[in-house]
Design a protein around this motif. Structure first.
Motif, short mmCIF file in Angstrom:
data_model
loop_
_atom_site.label_atom_id
_atom_site.label_comp_id
_atom_site.label_asym_id
_atom_site.label_seq_id
_atom_site.Cartn_x
_atom_site.Cartn_y
_atom_site.Cartn_z
N ASP A 40 -22.40 -11.46 1.24
CA ASP A 40 -21.47 -10.99 2.27
C ASP A 40 -22.14 -11.26 3.62
OD1 ASP A 40 -19.85 -10.02 0.27
OD2 ASP A 40 -20.30 -7.91 0.63
N HIS A 41 -21.44 -11.95 4.52
CA HIS A 41 -22.00 -12.20 5.84
C HIS A 41 -22.33 -10.88 6.55
CE1 HIS A 41 -21.22 -16.44 5.76
NE2 HIS A 41 -19.91 -16.31 5.72
N ALA A 42 -23.23 -10.93 7.51
CA ALA A 42 -23.51 -9.77 8.35
C ALA A 42 -22.20 -9.27 8.97
CB ALA A 42 -24.49 -10.15 9.47
N GLY A 43 -22.05 -7.94 8.99
CA GLY A 43 -20.84 -7.36 9.54
C GLY A 43 -19.65 -7.37 8.60
N HIS A 44 -19.85 -7.83 7.36
CA HIS A 44 -18.77 -7.96 6.38
C HIS A 44 -19.16 -7.30 5.07
CE1 HIS A 44 -17.94 -11.28 9.17
NE2 HIS A 44 -16.72 -11.35 8.68
N GLY A 45 -18.16 -6.84 4.34
CA GLY A 45 -18.37 -6.36 2.98
C GLY A 45 -19.47 -5.33 2.88
N ALA A 150 3.62 -13.82 -4.46
CA ALA A 150 4.60 -13.22 -5.37
C ALA A 150 4.07 -13.06 -6.79
CB ALA A 150 5.87 -14.06 -5.38
N SER A 151 2.95 -13.69 -7.10
CA SER A 151 2.42 -13.65 -8.47
C SER A 151 1.66 -12.35 -8.72
CB SER A 151 1.49 -14.84 -8.70
OG SER A 151 0.29 -14.69 -7.95
N GLY A 152 1.41 -12.07 -10.00
CA GLY A 152 0.61 -10.92 -10.35
C GLY A 152 -0.79 -11.02 -9.79
N GLU A 153 -1.39 -12.20 -9.87
CA GLU A 153 -2.73 -12.39 -9.34
C GLU A 153 -2.73 -12.20 -7.82
OE1 GLU A 153 -6.70 -12.75 -9.23
OE2 GLU A 153 -5.45 -12.59 -11.03
N GLY A 154 -1.67 -12.65 -7.17
CA GLY A 154 -1.57 -12.48 -5.74
C GLY A 154 -1.50 -11.02 -5.34
N ARG A 155 -0.75 -10.24 -6.07
CA ARG A 155 -0.63 -8.82 -5.75
C ARG A 155 -1.93 -8.08 -6.04
NH1 ARG A 155 5.20 -7.85 -8.48
NH2 ARG A 155 4.54 -9.71 -9.63
N ARG A 156 -2.65 -8.50 -7.10
CA ARG A 156 -3.96 -7.90 -7.38
C ARG A 156 -4.95 -8.26 -6.27
NH1 ARG A 156 -2.33 -9.01 -12.73
NH2 ARG A 156 -3.18 -11.13 -12.64
N THR A 157 -4.92 -9.52 -5.84
CA THR A 157 -5.83 -9.95 -4.76
C THR A 157 -5.55 -9.17 -3.48
OG1 THR A 157 -6.00 -12.16 -5.72
CG2 THR A 157 -6.55 -11.94 -3.38
N TYR A 158 -4.27 -8.99 -3.17
CA TYR A 158 -3.92 -8.25 -1.95
C TYR A 158 -4.43 -6.82 -2.02
CZ TYR A 158 -1.15 -6.28 1.85
OH TYR A 158 -0.76 -5.65 3.00
N GLN A 159 -4.34 -6.20 -3.19
CA GLN A 159 -4.83 -4.83 -3.34
C GLN A 159 -6.34 -4.78 -3.07
OE1 GLN A 159 -4.89 -3.21 -7.29
NE2 GLN A 159 -4.73 -1.11 -6.57
N TRP A 161 -8.24 -6.99 -1.37
CA TRP A 161 -8.54 -7.32 0.02
C TRP A 161 -8.12 -6.20 0.97
CZ3 TRP A 161 -7.48 -13.24 1.06
CH2 TRP A 161 -8.26 -14.00 0.16
N HIS A 162 -7.02 -5.52 0.64
CA HIS A 162 -6.58 -4.41 1.47
C HIS A 162 -7.62 -3.29 1.43
CE1 HIS A 162 -3.85 -1.38 3.21
NE2 HIS A 162 -3.10 -2.40 3.60
N GLY A 163 -8.19 -3.07 0.25
CA GLY A 163 -9.25 -2.07 0.13
C GLY A 163 -10.49 -2.46 0.92
N ILE A 164 -10.84 -3.75 0.90
CA ILE A 164 -11.98 -4.23 1.69
C ILE A 164 -11.71 -4.00 3.17
CG2 ILE A 164 -13.27 -6.28 2.38
CD1 ILE A 164 -12.73 -7.36 -0.48
#
Length: 252
Positions: A40-45, A150-159, A161-164
Motif C-alpha cells: 500500500d503506498h504511503a497515505g493509502h490502505g 452490474a456484475s456480481g464481482e463488480g458489486r463485491r469490488t465496490y463494497q 473499495w467503499h469500505g477502504i
C-alpha cells in the motif's frame, strides 16, 4: 503482503486505492511462479499517513526502500495510474532494480493545466467531510465499465473499495493529489532501456489510449496493448484480458 515464490514482481496501485485493487492478478501471478509483492503506498490502505505533499519521487524512494528491506536486487514492476508513474520513475532512476516493466492506464506527465485542475479538485474533495467516500461514489462510473459494475464481482469490488474509502485518511490523499502535480518524464522516455508493456483501456477517460500509445512509440523496447471496453482500472474490469497480456509478457 506477499504471495507465492519465485521471481519477484511488485504491483503498484493507483491513487486513493490500495493493494487490494490487484486482487484479480495475485493468484494468477503466484500460480505462474512469481513472488507477488503488494504494498500500500504511503497515505493509502494500511500504510501510515503523510503530512506534506507526497510526489512521485517520494513514492519511488519508498519502493527502493521496500526492495532493500526485502533484500531484492531486481524485480519486475507493474504499475497502474499513479503506480505506473512510480514504475516509470523507478526504471529511469534505478534501472538496475527493474527487470520487466508494465505501465497501465498511466501518464508520462502531469505538468499540464488540465491535470492540475483535476488534481486540485481531488484534493479539495478529499479534505471535505467523508471526502474519500464521496470521490469513490462520484468516480466509480469512470473507473470500471458498465458491464463490470452490474456484475456480481463488480458489486463485491465496490463494497470492498467503499469500505477502504470509508477508512481512508482524506488529508493524506489530498497531499498526494497535490504532490503528484508536475511529474514529467516525457523527454526521458527514449532513454528507458527495459522491456516495457504499456496497457490502455479503450474507454479510459482519465488516461486516454493515445497517452499510452505515445509512450510506447517513444520507449525503445516497448509494446502497446489496448483492452476493449476497459475503463481506467483495466486490471479489474478487463481482468481476464489483462492477465492474458501480463503473465506471458513477464514470462517471455
Amino acid at each position: 503482503m506477499e504471495f507465492g515464490s519465485g521471481r519477484p514482481v511488485i504491483l503498484l496501485h493507483g491513487i486513493s486505492n490500495s493493494g487490494r485493487a490487484w486482487g484479480p492478478q495475485i493468484v494468477p501471478l503466484a500460480d505462474a511462479g512469481f513472488r507477488v509483492i503488494v504494498p500500500d503506498h504511503a497515505g493509502h490502505g494500511a500504510s501510515g499517513p503523510v503530512n506534506r505533499p507526497w510526489g512521485i519521487q517520494d513514492f519511488t524512494a519508498d519502493v527502493v526502500a521496500l526492495l532493500a528491506h526485502l533484500d531484492i536486487g531486481n524485480a519486475d514492476v507493474v504499475g497502474l495510474s499513479l503506480g505506473g508513474m512510480v514504475a516509470l520513475q523507478l526504471a529511469l532512476e534505478r534501472p538496475e532494480l527493474v527487470g520487466r516493466l508494465v505501465v497501465a492506464n498511466s501518464f508520462d506527465t502531469t505538468a499540464t493545466p488540465g491535470f492540475r485542475s483535476m488534481a486540485e479538485g481531488w484534493a479539495g474533495m478529499f479534505r471535505s467531510e467523508e471526502g474519500p467516500v464521496r470521490r469513490l461514489e462520484r468516480t466509480w462510473p469512470m473507473l470500471v465499465n458498465d458491464a463490470f459494475r452490474a456484475s456480481g464481482e463488480g458489486r463485491r469490488t465496490y463494497q470492498v473499495w467503499h469500505g477502504i474509502a470509508a477508512t481512508a485518511h482524506g488529508p493524506s490523499l489530498a497531499y498526494v493529489s497535490e504532490g503528484i502535480i508536475g511529474f514529467d518524464v516525457t523527454t526521458r522516455l527514449a532513454s528507458l532501456k527495459r522491456e516495457t508493456l504499456f496497457i490502455a483501456g479503450e474507454k479510459d477517460a482519465m488516461s486516454p489510449p493515445e497517452v499510452s500509445r505515445r509512450m510506447a512509440e517513444t520507449v525503445p523496447h516497448a509494446r502497446y496493448a489496448e483492452l476493449a471496453e476497459a475503463f481506467h482500472i483495466s486490471n479489474v474490469d478487463a481482468a481476464e484480458h489483462f492477465n492474458r497480456l501480463l503473465i506471458p509478457f513477464l514470462l517471455d
